[in-house]
Design an enzyme around this catalytic site. Structure first.
Site, mmCIF file in Angstrom:
data_model
loop_
_atom_site.group_PDB
_atom_site.id
_atom_site.type_symbol
_atom_site.label_atom_id
_atom_site.label_comp_id
_atom_site.label_asym_id
_atom_site.label_seq_id
_atom_site.Cartn_x
_atom_site.Cartn_y
_atom_site.Cartn_z
ATOM 1 N N HIS A 126 -28.106 -32.778 51.601
ATOM 2 C CA HIS A 126 -27.670 -33.297 50.300
ATOM 3 C C HIS A 126 -28.070 -32.392 49.148
ATOM 4 C CE1 HIS A 126 -27.648 -37.535 52.328
ATOM 5 N NE2 HIS A 126 -26.583 -36.824 52.625
ATOM 6 N N CYS A 163 -17.562 -18.814 33.569
ATOM 7 C CA CYS A 163 -16.212 -19.199 34.012
ATOM 8 C C CYS A 163 -15.718 -20.513 33.425
ATOM 9 C CB CYS A 163 -16.170 -19.261 35.543
ATOM 10 S SG CYS A 163 -16.858 -20.784 36.216
HETATM 11 P P1 NAD Z 1 -33.489 -44.516 51.703
HETATM 12 O O1 NAD Z 1 -34.056 -44.874 50.361
HETATM 13 O O2 NAD Z 1 -32.204 -45.118 52.106
HETATM 14 O O3 NAD Z 1 -34.549 -44.892 52.833
HETATM 15 C C1 NAD Z 1 -35.890 -44.548 52.742
HETATM 16 C C2 NAD Z 1 -36.613 -45.302 53.854
HETATM 17 O O4 NAD Z 1 -37.953 -44.856 53.863
HETATM 18 C C3 NAD Z 1 -36.617 -46.812 53.647
HETATM 19 O O5 NAD Z 1 -36.137 -47.445 54.824
HETATM 20 C C4 NAD Z 1 -38.103 -47.149 53.386
HETATM 21 O O6 NAD Z 1 -38.490 -48.335 53.992
HETATM 22 C C5 NAD Z 1 -38.800 -45.980 54.041
HETATM 23 N N1 NAD Z 1 -40.081 -45.621 53.430
HETATM 24 C C6 NAD Z 1 -40.343 -45.404 52.117
HETATM 25 N N2 NAD Z 1 -41.636 -45.008 51.966
HETATM 26 C C7 NAD Z 1 -42.192 -45.006 53.215
HETATM 27 C C8 NAD Z 1 -43.477 -44.698 53.713
HETATM 28 N N3 NAD Z 1 -44.471 -44.304 52.909
HETATM 29 N N4 NAD Z 1 -43.698 -44.819 55.036
HETATM 30 C C9 NAD Z 1 -42.704 -45.237 55.869
HETATM 31 N N5 NAD Z 1 -41.455 -45.503 55.454
HETATM 32 C C10 NAD Z 1 -41.199 -45.399 54.143
HETATM 33 O O7 NAD Z 1 -33.456 -42.948 51.770
HETATM 34 P P2 NAD Z 1 -32.611 -41.977 52.705
HETATM 35 O O8 NAD Z 1 -32.395 -42.588 54.047
HETATM 36 O O9 NAD Z 1 -33.258 -40.658 52.602
HETATM 37 O O10 NAD Z 1 -31.153 -41.911 52.049
HETATM 38 C C11 NAD Z 1 -30.913 -41.938 50.691
HETATM 39 C C12 NAD Z 1 -30.464 -40.650 50.020
HETATM 40 O O11 NAD Z 1 -31.259 -40.614 48.864
HETATM 41 C C13 NAD Z 1 -30.795 -39.347 50.667
HETATM 42 O O12 NAD Z 1 -29.667 -38.843 51.184
HETATM 43 C C14 NAD Z 1 -31.287 -38.418 49.519
HETATM 44 O O13 NAD Z 1 -30.302 -37.496 49.180
HETATM 45 C C15 NAD Z 1 -31.507 -39.312 48.367
HETATM 46 N N6 NAD Z 1 -32.880 -39.376 47.825
HETATM 47 C C16 NAD Z 1 -33.730 -38.331 47.950
HETATM 48 C C17 NAD Z 1 -35.009 -38.418 47.438
HETATM 49 C C18 NAD Z 1 -35.932 -37.232 47.580
HETATM 50 O O14 NAD Z 1 -35.452 -36.102 47.643
HETATM 51 N N7 NAD Z 1 -37.244 -37.446 47.675
HETATM 52 C C19 NAD Z 1 -35.435 -39.584 46.810
HETATM 53 C C20 NAD Z 1 -34.515 -40.657 46.696
HETATM 54 C C21 NAD Z 1 -33.241 -40.534 47.215
HETATM 55 ZN ZN ZN Z 2 -19.086 -20.573 36.693
#
Ligand code: NAD
Ligand code: ZN
Length: 264
Positions: A126, A163
């Site tokens: 992503h 651009c």
């Molecule tokens: P999501 O929010 O859907 O899922 C995160 C999961 O992690 C949840 O099920 C939650 O219960 C679990 N979780 C959170 N903290 C935890 C911990 N300390 N220990 C164990 N489990 C824990 O996130 P996703 O599946 O990555 O998908 C969402 C999209 O969000 C991603 O594709 C990403 O691009 C984007 N995103 C990225 C970031 C980042 O870069 N840090 C932050 C938020 C969202």
């Molecule tokens: Zn450009």
């Protein structure tokens, strides 16, 4: 199977990692929550606060671009202050030991690179929010550059001076095409590993969520480490519903699982 308690979860995970030759970690927002970056779906997560801006809206509307950049800068301190957590450091140890050749991540926070992985060994499905790209000519821009121009133009997000294309953080928005080469590398890594570790992902965002099943179908063992259940728990060899940092901390600095693997 679901690990009954923390100690046996760690012991089982250690055995599974030790038995594996090539481990592919697949990480989601959950690995970075202890670093101060909220995930999407937990209470207080990003989605509970903001309606998301789909890609076509970003393209079509100056106001959407302004809003998108305002939100990014509202999180600037959080992203800038974030340091790799215990999960990142544990995976970096497995990487130094040669068990992990590359990490596949849904995250956009650059923390795997910050933990010591080379850029080319972090497969970002992503994208990355720590810099920006022109959507037309792909010229790279740094965030302070964008911020200065916005400030100087009453909050109006700048276009590319070269651009005229729109400038966006180097992330993949909903409705935007997935990055072809990252998808292909993730596909190859999932097919060729013998252990796939899904860490901190709700596994609901497609097509990224397809990789754990792909790995499993191609003979890898599948471990899911997430605080909450996922819809793939049934097919996993080991499921650990616990805090990521706590479970992975014992792997930090662990060289016992080292193996003679060449990294390309
Ligand atoms: P999501 O929010 O859907 O899922 C995160 C999961 O992690 C949840 O099920 C939650 O219960 C679990 N979780 C959170 N903290 C935890 C911990 N300390 N220990 C164990 N489990 C824990 O996130 P996703 O599946 O990555 O998908 C969402 C999209 O969000 C991603 O594709 C990403 O691009 C984007 N995103 C990225 C970031 C980042 O870069 N840090 C932050 C938020 C969202
Ligand atoms: Zn450009």
């Amino acid at each position: 199977m679901i690990a009954p308690d923390l100690d046996s979860a760690v012991a089982r995970l250690k055995n599974i990692v030790a038995a594996a030759t090539t481990v592919v970690p697949f990480t989601g927002a959950g690995i970075s929550t202890e670093c101060g970056i909220p995930d999407f779906r937990s209470p207080g997560g990003i989605w509970t606060k903001n309606r998301l801006i789909p890609f076509d809206e970003f393209l079509a509307s100056q106001e959407a671009r302004n809003e998108s950049w305002r939100r990014r800068f509202a999180m600037a301190e959080q992203f800038a202050a974030a340091r790799p957590g215990r999960g990142h450091r544990a995976l970096a140890s497995l990487y130094s030991a040669g068990k992990v050749l590359a990490v596949v991540t849904q995250n956009i926070d650059n923390l795997h690179q910050a933990s010591g992985l080379a850029d080319e060994h972090v497969v970002e499905l992503h994208g990355n929010t720590t810099y920006a790209l022109c959507l037309d000519c792909t010229a790279r821009y740094e965030l302070p550059w964008v911020r200065e121009r916005m400030d100087a133009a009453n909050g109006c997000a700048p276009d590319c001076p070269a651009c005229g294309g729109h400038i966006k953080t180097a992330t993949i928005s909903f409705g935007q095409a997935m990055p072809g080469s990252a998808m292909q590398r993730a596909d190859e890594l999932a097919r060729s590993c013998d252990l796939f570790l899904a860490i901190g992902s709700s596994l609901v965002v497609w097509p990224a969520a397809g990789f754990p099943v792909l790995a499993k179908r191609n003979g890898a063992r599948l471990v899911i480490l997430n605080r909450e259940p996922t819809e793939f728990d049934d097919v996993a060899d080991l499921v650990v519903h616990a805090d990521i940092g706590t479970v992975l901390e014992p792997f930090i600095g662990d060289r016992t699982s080292s193996t003679d693997v060449h990294r390309f």
